[in-house]
Scaffold this motif. Structure first.
Motif, short mmCIF file in Angstrom:
data_model
loop_
_atom_site.label_atom_id
_atom_site.label_comp_id
_atom_site.label_asym_id
_atom_site.label_seq_id
_atom_site.Cartn_x
_atom_site.Cartn_y
_atom_site.Cartn_z
N LEU A 22 -49.90 -14.36 -1.34
CA LEU A 22 -49.23 -13.39 -0.48
C LEU A 22 -48.53 -12.32 -1.30
O LEU A 22 -48.62 -11.13 -1.00
N ARG A 73 -46.22 -16.93 8.88
CA ARG A 73 -47.55 -16.90 9.49
C ARG A 73 -48.65 -17.05 8.46
O ARG A 73 -49.63 -17.74 8.68
N TRP A 74 -48.52 -16.37 7.34
CA TRP A 74 -49.54 -16.40 6.30
C TRP A 74 -49.70 -17.82 5.76
O TRP A 74 -50.82 -18.31 5.61
N CYS A 115 -50.08 -20.48 -1.82
CA CYS A 115 -50.18 -19.50 -0.73
C CYS A 115 -49.20 -18.36 -0.93
O CYS A 115 -49.53 -17.19 -0.70
N ARG A 119 -51.05 -9.89 -3.00
CA ARG A 119 -51.94 -9.15 -2.11
C ARG A 119 -51.43 -7.72 -1.94
O ARG A 119 -50.24 -7.49 -1.80
#
Length: 91
Positions: free
Chosen positions: A60, A32-33, A56, A63
């Motif tokens: 992730l 999803r991210w 990405c 984070r």
């Protein structure tokens, strides 16, 4: 492949869906991210797509998680990393 690298493969136990839930949740979060960020972009090469996915994924993994107040990368390096590094050194 596991034999070549001297590692063990530990799949989820049969008839134990609880074992699989954490892995499936992690895959869903990553999917999803990454897809949310990249869905409106057009890529003209596989290299370009892989580079965007890597960026990405890096965001992730760095984070902070809300409950733990640590990043996924920190948790991996603290919990799983030492075991993997010992396996790699023994090769």
């Amino acid at each position: 492949m596991a034999e070549h690298y001297g590692c063990a493969v530990l799949p989820a136990r049969p008839y134990r869906p609880r074992d699989k839930a954490k892995v499936e949740a992690g895959v869903l979060i990553a999917q999803r991210w990454i897809l949310a960020v990249l869905r409106h972009r057009t890529f003209y090469s596989l290299l370009e797509l892989n580079t965007a996915i890597r960026e990405c994924l890096e965001r992730l993994n760095t984070r902070l998680l809300h409950r733990v107040k640590k990043a996924r990368r920190e948790l991996f390096e603290a919990l799983t990393g030492p075991t993997l590094y010992r396996c790699a050194e023994s090769l």
